[in-house]
Design an enzyme around this catalytic site. Structure first.
Site, mmCIF file in Angstrom:
data_model
loop_
_atom_site.group_PDB
_atom_site.id
_atom_site.type_symbol
_atom_site.label_atom_id
_atom_site.label_comp_id
_atom_site.label_asym_id
_atom_site.label_seq_id
_atom_site.Cartn_x
_atom_site.Cartn_y
_atom_site.Cartn_z
ATOM 1 C CG ASP A 80 -2.256 0.699 0.939
ATOM 2 O OD1 ASP A 80 -2.200 1.822 0.384
ATOM 3 O OD2 ASP A 80 -3.341 0.190 1.275
ATOM 4 C CG HIS A 114 -1.830 1.291 -3.434
ATOM 5 N ND1 HIS A 114 -2.999 1.050 -2.757
ATOM 6 C CD2 HIS A 114 -1.522 0.126 -4.060
ATOM 7 C CE1 HIS A 114 -3.366 -0.205 -2.949
ATOM 8 N NE2 HIS A 114 -2.481 -0.782 -3.728
#
Length: 304
Positions: A80, A114
């Site tokens: 993430d 991300h």
């Protein structure tokens, strides 16, 4: 969440002061790796933060309502956001109004997340006085990413932010500022995604001054930069200086930001919408597929 229990974090520091971690590897945590919370004078130095690329919510470091935080010489490879700076969501952030402030990120490697360095979206207490410098971002979806939306509140102020001396490689969209971030159940409502002018009230966040300089962004895929403010509360000021963007030979179409009703992009340049002041100096967008520059609802624009 399984069996009614939250997935555990790697290191959680609550209401702590003068804590240093050096030479430590944190790996395979089920959730966030490092989470200092309402803490001060925190140093993370010469560490490795490692989670599988496909592991959800394995943020690398998430300081929340903290001050005087140093993240120096840390190697991130996560599933993430590598660093996600926060200050509370909704009621908590608005109640305490404790920003994350006086934070330095330096000499870090960030891969596969991300976003490399992300501000928000849980930032209802604000974020201020952040410096990110001398870092390398590799194959993250986005590089330097600011995300907020209506509802984060008038205390959700992000200001005094500088990013410089950064190299990015194979980052889909290097620079993103998005005031329509669509996570959670309420994130896809008309209140969040509407481009109509809304009243400026207790729910309206604010993005202030941002400086991006001395960067090389290689093998861009979606867009060089995507900046989208609110019509009732434009982003105040964006300065880009001494930055070069080049494109991947076969760029992957992708959404430049997580917001409703936008199309995937491929090989686009810099796009600014609802910004009060934009200044570009020595910025090169080399052979984009689409337009090198899109300006809509920008009050002052300067290019040199």
């Amino acid at each position: 969440m399984r069996g009614g229990a939250w997935r555990p974090k790697g290191v959680f520091l609550s209401n702590s002061k003068h804590i240093g971690m050096q030479g430590v590897t944190v790996t395979n945590t089920p959730s966030w790796n490092l989470h200092p919370y309402f803490s001060s004078y925190i140093d993370f130095i010469d560490m490795k933060i490692i989670s599988p690329k496909d592991s959800p919510n394995t943020d690398g470091c998430d300081p929340e309502s903290c001050d005087h935080v140093n993240v120096i010489g840390v190697d991130f490879s996560v599933g993430d956001d590598c660093i996600a700076i926060k200050s509370g969501k909704f009621e908590m952030g608005m109640k305490y109004q404790k920003p994350t402030s006086n934070m330095t990120v330096r000499n870090c490697m960030m891969a596969y997340g991300h976003g490399a360095v992300v501000l928000g979206s849980e930032m209802s207490g604000g974020i201020k006085d952040l410096s990110v410098t001398q870092c390398y971002f590799k194959q993250t979806d986005r590089g330097l990413r600011i995300k907020t939306r209506r509802g984060r509140g008038k205390s959700g102020i992000i200001d005094g932010i500088t990013f410089e001396n950064i190299i990015m490689e194979d980052v889909l969209t290097p620079l993103v500022m998005n005031m329509y971030y669509f996570c959670d159940d309420d994130g896809k409502t008309p209140y969040v995604y509407s481009k109509d002018v809304h009243p400026v009230d207790d729910r309206t966040p604010y993005l202030g001054s941002f400086t991006f300089k001395h960067m090389t962004c290689m093998n861009v895929h979606a867009a060089a930069g995507f900046f989208y403010g609110l019509p009732e509360q434009p982003i105040e000021s964006i300065t880009l200086e001494d930055i070069t963007f080049t494109y991947a030979e076969n760029p992957t179409p992708e959404f430049p930001a997580m917001m409703s009703y936008i199309d995937k992009m491929k090989g686009e340049g810099l796009q600014f919408r609802f910004v009060n002041r934009v200044k570009l100096k020595d910025v090169k967008v080399v052979k984009p597929i689409g337009q090198s520059l899109v300006i809509e609802n920008v009050k002052e624009f300067e290019e040199a």
